[in-house]
Enzyme design. Sequence first.
Site, mmCIF file in Angstrom:
data_model
loop_
_atom_site.group_PDB
_atom_site.id
_atom_site.type_symbol
_atom_site.label_atom_id
_atom_site.label_comp_id
_atom_site.label_asym_id
_atom_site.label_seq_id
_atom_site.Cartn_x
_atom_site.Cartn_y
_atom_site.Cartn_z
ATOM 1 N N HIS A 85 -4.064 6.975 1.429
ATOM 2 C CA HIS A 85 -4.269 5.695 0.751
ATOM 3 C C HIS A 85 -5.684 5.237 1.061
ATOM 4 O O HIS A 85 -6.126 5.276 2.218
ATOM 5 C CB HIS A 85 -3.231 4.692 1.263
ATOM 6 C CG HIS A 85 -3.598 3.270 0.993
ATOM 7 N ND1 HIS A 85 -3.941 2.823 -0.267
ATOM 8 C CD2 HIS A 85 -3.723 2.201 1.825
ATOM 9 C CE1 HIS A 85 -4.244 1.545 -0.196
ATOM 10 N NE2 HIS A 85 -4.114 1.139 1.055
ATOM 11 N N CYS A 113 0.825 -1.217 0.000
ATOM 12 C CA CYS A 113 0.000 0.000 0.000
ATOM 13 C C CYS A 113 0.856 1.263 0.000
ATOM 14 O O CYS A 113 0.411 2.319 -0.436
ATOM 15 C CB CYS A 113 -0.937 0.009 1.199
ATOM 16 S SG CYS A 113 -2.047 -1.399 1.200
ATOM 17 N N ASN A 170 -10.041 -0.974 -2.226
ATOM 18 C CA ASN A 170 -8.630 -0.691 -1.951
ATOM 19 C C ASN A 170 -7.796 -1.203 -3.124
ATOM 20 O O ASN A 170 -7.690 -2.410 -3.326
ATOM 21 C CB ASN A 170 -8.257 -1.401 -0.638
ATOM 22 C CG ASN A 170 -6.790 -1.225 -0.255
ATOM 23 O OD1 ASN A 170 -5.971 -0.813 -1.064
ATOM 24 N ND2 ASN A 170 -6.474 -1.558 0.984
HETATM 25 N N1 ACO Z 1 -19.117 -9.758 5.618
HETATM 26 C C1 ACO Z 1 -19.756 -10.042 6.756
HETATM 27 N N2 ACO Z 1 -19.115 -10.326 7.901
HETATM 28 C C2 ACO Z 1 -17.772 -10.303 7.877
HETATM 29 C C3 ACO Z 1 -17.051 -10.005 6.718
HETATM 30 C C4 ACO Z 1 -17.774 -9.741 5.554
HETATM 31 N N3 ACO Z 1 -17.165 -9.438 4.391
HETATM 32 N N4 ACO Z 1 -15.752 -10.061 7.001
HETATM 33 C C5 ACO Z 1 -15.620 -10.365 8.298
HETATM 34 N N5 ACO Z 1 -16.863 -10.521 8.831
HETATM 35 C C6 ACO Z 1 -17.208 -10.878 10.184
HETATM 36 C C7 ACO Z 1 -16.100 -11.594 10.906
HETATM 37 O O1 ACO Z 1 -16.136 -12.962 10.622
HETATM 38 C C8 ACO Z 1 -16.414 -11.308 12.343
HETATM 39 O O2 ACO Z 1 -17.425 -12.183 12.743
HETATM 40 P P1 ACO Z 1 -17.480 -12.760 14.255
HETATM 41 O O3 ACO Z 1 -17.600 -11.562 15.147
HETATM 42 O O4 ACO Z 1 -18.662 -13.634 14.245
HETATM 43 O O5 ACO Z 1 -16.170 -13.469 14.436
HETATM 44 C C9 ACO Z 1 -16.999 -9.924 12.267
HETATM 45 O O6 ACO Z 1 -17.408 -9.700 10.927
HETATM 46 C C10 ACO Z 1 -15.972 -8.869 12.604
HETATM 47 O O7 ACO Z 1 -16.733 -7.759 12.821
HETATM 48 P P2 ACO Z 1 -16.078 -6.488 13.411
HETATM 49 O O8 ACO Z 1 -15.211 -6.813 14.556
HETATM 50 O O9 ACO Z 1 -17.158 -5.512 13.644
HETATM 51 O O10 ACO Z 1 -15.206 -6.070 12.195
HETATM 52 P P3 ACO Z 1 -14.337 -4.851 12.105
HETATM 53 O O11 ACO Z 1 -15.102 -3.636 12.509
HETATM 54 O O12 ACO Z 1 -13.010 -5.106 12.723
HETATM 55 O O13 ACO Z 1 -14.140 -4.741 10.564
HETATM 56 C C11 ACO Z 1 -12.508 -4.966 8.884
HETATM 57 C C12 ACO Z 1 -13.403 -5.693 9.866
HETATM 58 C C13 ACO Z 1 -13.384 -4.196 7.893
HETATM 59 C C14 ACO Z 1 -11.643 -5.958 8.118
HETATM 60 C C15 ACO Z 1 -11.675 -3.978 9.697
HETATM 61 O O14 ACO Z 1 -10.983 -4.616 10.709
HETATM 62 C C16 ACO Z 1 -10.730 -3.212 8.860
HETATM 63 O O15 ACO Z 1 -11.130 -2.404 8.047
HETATM 64 N N6 ACO Z 1 -9.414 -3.373 9.089
HETATM 65 C C17 ACO Z 1 -8.438 -2.678 8.325
HETATM 66 C C18 ACO Z 1 -8.127 -3.536 7.233
HETATM 67 C C19 ACO Z 1 -7.925 -2.839 5.978
HETATM 68 O O16 ACO Z 1 -8.470 -1.807 5.651
HETATM 69 N N7 ACO Z 1 -7.092 -3.433 5.234
HETATM 70 C C20 ACO Z 1 -6.799 -2.950 3.975
HETATM 71 C C21 ACO Z 1 -5.490 -3.447 3.596
HETATM 72 S S1 ACO Z 1 -4.280 -2.732 4.558
HETATM 73 C C22 ACO Z 1 -4.208 -1.216 4.134
HETATM 74 O O17 ACO Z 1 -4.435 -0.911 2.983
HETATM 75 C C23 ACO Z 1 -3.941 -0.255 5.157
#
Ligand code: ACO
Length: 338
Positions: free
Chosen positions: A265, A119, A295
Amino acid sequence: MGAASMDKRTIITGIGHYVPPRVVTNFDLEKLMDTSDEWIRQRSGIIERRHVELGVGSSDLAVEAARRAIADSGSRTSDIDLIIAATLSPDHYFPGIGVLVQAKLDLPPIGAIDVRNQCSGFIYALSIGDQYIRTGAYKKILLVAAEVQSTNLNYSDEGRDMAVLFGDGAGALILEPNEHNDGRGILSTHLFADGRHVTDLWMEKPGCLDKPAVTEEMVRTKKFFPRMDGKNVFKNASVKMPEAVRAALQHNGLTVEDVALLIPHQANDRISQMVAHNLKIPLEKVMRNISKYGNTTAASIPIALHEALQEGRIKPGDVVALTSFGSGYTWASALIRW
Ligand code: ACO
């Protein structure tokens, strides 16, 4: 080169971007895995992203973006004297896409550098190009950043945390010295990394630790798909990007009020909002287009920069701040006086 040329800042004389035409909506993903449009929008701000047709590589997207940037700058391809290409999703394990871009654009046998900083790849590449222009080593650099993420994500329930976030696309710039010395150009770039967090966001396999590099076990355990500790990435991205912007402002004796537009980003719109909040920059001054593309990793900043220009959000003399965070961890910032 003499001292005078050392003083010349790097300016962006051309910019272009390209995204493949196939739109994949959150509703399309609902058919493949247990997810929902509502979940994806709420957690990431993404509504749709682009996916390539099979067989189209990052180098192909890069070439389209490069053609547009070259045309925008009014340059002849024969005048380009260096290629810098950033991607985490090259067409092949090796060589990188720099040489493919060179061949596909029929460029002369100039150097082609490949940058692998995920990224942060774009800002890392920009920093390299900036140094070469400032020292007078090169006069017209083609910088491309391109990603095809869609062919290696797990579109099942297991991979839903990653699969919904990423998209395909490319951006390109032409970098040249500012011959007018009027203060415009890249003010500075700032690079950071912390390799203790490699496993928070990585594609573990294949690699040279196995013999052969691809094994049946790897395929069975699906270790060739990227994996992420979303919460840790979120937490670190929200803190490190503002830190990097502050470092850049301090270096140039500027303050947050001097920034006309912040282009983070496009990792996740919630992260962008946290970065803005942390820096106390109003959201009107933050470029956010992740809803359309997801992304696109290294390509996200140049795509966003080009769209900001097309929307008239950057005026001559404006200070534009760029910042990124991603796998490694690596993070970075750059300030540009437009
Ligand atoms: N659809 C539905 N449910 C999902 C999905 C999906 N696509 N993906 C994960 N879940 C579920 C998980 O299984 C989990 O379920 P559980 O609680 O039963 O175990 C639950 O959703 C997790 O929910 P939250 O804790 O509310 O999720 P969170 O708010 O942490 O969001 C996310 C998850 C979107 C991945 C977040 O952590 C995030 O945005 N992290 C940053 C990651 C990112 O942006 N990466 C990009 C690449 S790195 C970069 O470019 C910087």
